[in-house]
Design a protein around this motif. Structure first.
Motif, PDB file in Angstrom:
ATOM      1  N   HIS A 240     -25.964  53.261 -14.089  1.00 34.32           N
ATOM      2  CA  HIS A 240     -25.286  54.550 -14.359  1.00 34.32           C
ATOM      3  C   HIS A 240     -25.706  55.176 -15.701  1.00 34.32           C
ATOM      4  CE1 HIS A 240     -22.359  52.117 -16.701  1.00 34.32           C
ATOM      5  NE2 HIS A 240     -22.024  51.474 -15.594  1.00 34.32           N
ATOM      6  N   GLU A 255     -21.785  63.665 -19.877  1.00 32.15           N
ATOM      7  CA  GLU A 255     -22.977  62.816 -19.866  1.00 32.15           C
ATOM      8  C   GLU A 255     -23.373  62.418 -21.286  1.00 32.15           C
ATOM      9  OE1 GLU A 255     -26.086  65.020 -18.018  1.00 32.15           O
ATOM     10  OE2 GLU A 255     -24.766  65.750 -16.413  1.00 32.15           O
ATOM     11  N   ARG A 282     -18.518  58.657 -10.500  1.00 35.25           N
ATOM     12  CA  ARG A 282     -19.745  58.647 -11.315  1.00 35.25           C
ATOM     13  C   ARG A 282     -20.843  59.521 -10.722  1.00 35.25           C
ATOM     14  NH1 ARG A 282     -19.974  55.176 -15.523  1.00 35.25           N
ATOM     15  NH2 ARG A 282     -18.625  53.350 -15.587  1.00 35.25           N
ATOM     16  N   ASP A 284     -23.993  59.077 -10.459  1.00 31.05           N
ATOM     17  CA  ASP A 284     -24.867  59.084 -11.622  1.00 31.05           C
ATOM     18  C   ASP A 284     -26.225  58.502 -11.234  1.00 31.05           C
ATOM     19  OD1 ASP A 284     -25.636  59.290 -14.262  1.00 31.05           O
ATOM     20  OD2 ASP A 284     -24.214  57.834 -15.041  1.00 31.05           O
TER      21      ASP A 284
END
Length: 347
Positions: A240, A255, A282, A284
């Motif tokens: 992540h 972020e 997330r 991500d």
């Protein structure tokens, strides 16, 4: 139905309800209610559970309420509990796209058990992954510095290696060769070093390295920090990468700031896969960064970062994003066979 078979059916039904509630991101207290009830009756002699059923005293047991009692009664009478049927029938596909990528996945390489901050035993996570079609998983409980997540000390990590070895012997026959790989989600420390000694890292099959602290570090030192970790020969996956949170009970988080082109080029050069984290809170990396990683020529790992069995079914969220951004299946390391993956991690 025998007393033992009835209790087994009730435990399975309660855990299945917990699974569907987790999958649907229902409140944690609802999930725990059904898992707690399963734990309660599983820990009692089957004859006692049957006697309490007949006497109407199941709700006198800790963790058993009217709703969980109803599930137990139906299951012990040989029926599929009505609530479980409702959840099964309402379990729609999580995403519209990503099905081709999901069907290609053979594993989940980032998940947690109750040894760290997960909610279920290793064996339950493994059996759930097998039911979802995986042939192997990587158990990646946290490293020691992350005390909020009950990170494993060196001694507990060594103990877990023995536990996994025993489980693999048990599950290999029962689950057609299914295997648990020994892994870790290791903290990337402020200077880019790793929160685990080299001897332990060398014994593990998979190392996911993630930033969990000082997420608002300035771009230049954060970039240097991440690149140093990526270059470590023991690191296989960058977890992540932005650390962002976009929804969920923990709130939102922006972020981390780093030079994505430099970080992803380091991943390409040092053979470190970029994780596509499938957790809904997330997701991500974000699409714009995932596109940069694709254009850079990175490899990827599509993982759930699951902390409970129902969350193991969240991979479609990552698969959908991977397909949208042009990730090729052959560049996703958990589409590979276990032998091919281990050859790659050991090269």
């Amino acid at each position: 139905m025998s007393d033992k078979a009835g209790v087994v059916a009730a435990v399975e039904a309660l855990r299945a309800i917990g699974y569907y509630l987790e999958r649907d991101r229902q409140p944690t207290h609802r999930v725990k209610a059904y898992r707690r009830a399963a734990d309660t009756i599983e820990g009692l002699p089957a004859t006692e559970v049957r006697a309490r059923k007949r006497a109407g005293t199941l709700t006198e047991l800790p963790g058993i309420g009217p709703k969980t009692e109803a599930v137990i009664l139906e299951a012990m009478d040989g029926a599929v509990p009505a609530y479980l049927t409702k959840l099964e029938q309402g379990a729609a596909a999580l995403t519209e796209d990503g099905t081709a990528m999901r069907s290609a996945l053979k594993a989940d390489l980032h998940l947690h058990s109750d040894w760290s901050d997960g909610g279920s035993p290793i064996e339950e996570m493994a059996r759930t992954a097998a039911r979802l079609g995986h042939s192997y998983i990587a158990l990646t409980d946290h490293s020691p510095r992350l005390t909020v997540a009950n990170g494993l000390s060196r001694e507990r990590r060594l103990q877990q290696l023995d536990v996994v070895a025993e489980l693999n012997q048990k599950l290999a026959d029962e689950l057609d060769g299914f295997r648990i790989l020994n892994g870790i989600e290791v903290d990337i420390l402020d200077d880019g070093s790793l929160d685990c000694d080299t001897e332990i890292l060398a014994r593990l099959d998979i190392v996911v390295a993630s930033v969990h602290s000082k997420l608002r570090m300035a771009s230049e030192p954060m970039t240097e920090r991440m690149v140093k970790a990526i270059a470590n020969p023991h690191v296989d996956i960058l977890g992540h990468c932005t650390g962002r949170l976009v929804t969920g009970g923990r709130g939102t988080r922006p972020e981390s700031d780093f030079d994505a082109e430099v970080v992803f080029e380091a991943c390409r050069q040092f053979g470190t896969a970029v994780e596509i984290n499938s957790r809904p809170e997330r997701l991500d990396p974000p699409r714009r960064l995932l596109t940069i990683a694709v254009e850079t020529g990175c490899q990827f790992s599509i993982d759930t970062d699951a902390h409970a069995p129902g969350q193991l079914d969240w991979q479609p969220y990552g698969c959908e994003r991977a397909e949208e951004c042009g990730v090729e299946q052959e560049n996703v390391i958990n589409t590979w066979s276990m032998d091919d993956l281990l050859e790659w991690t050991n090269s």
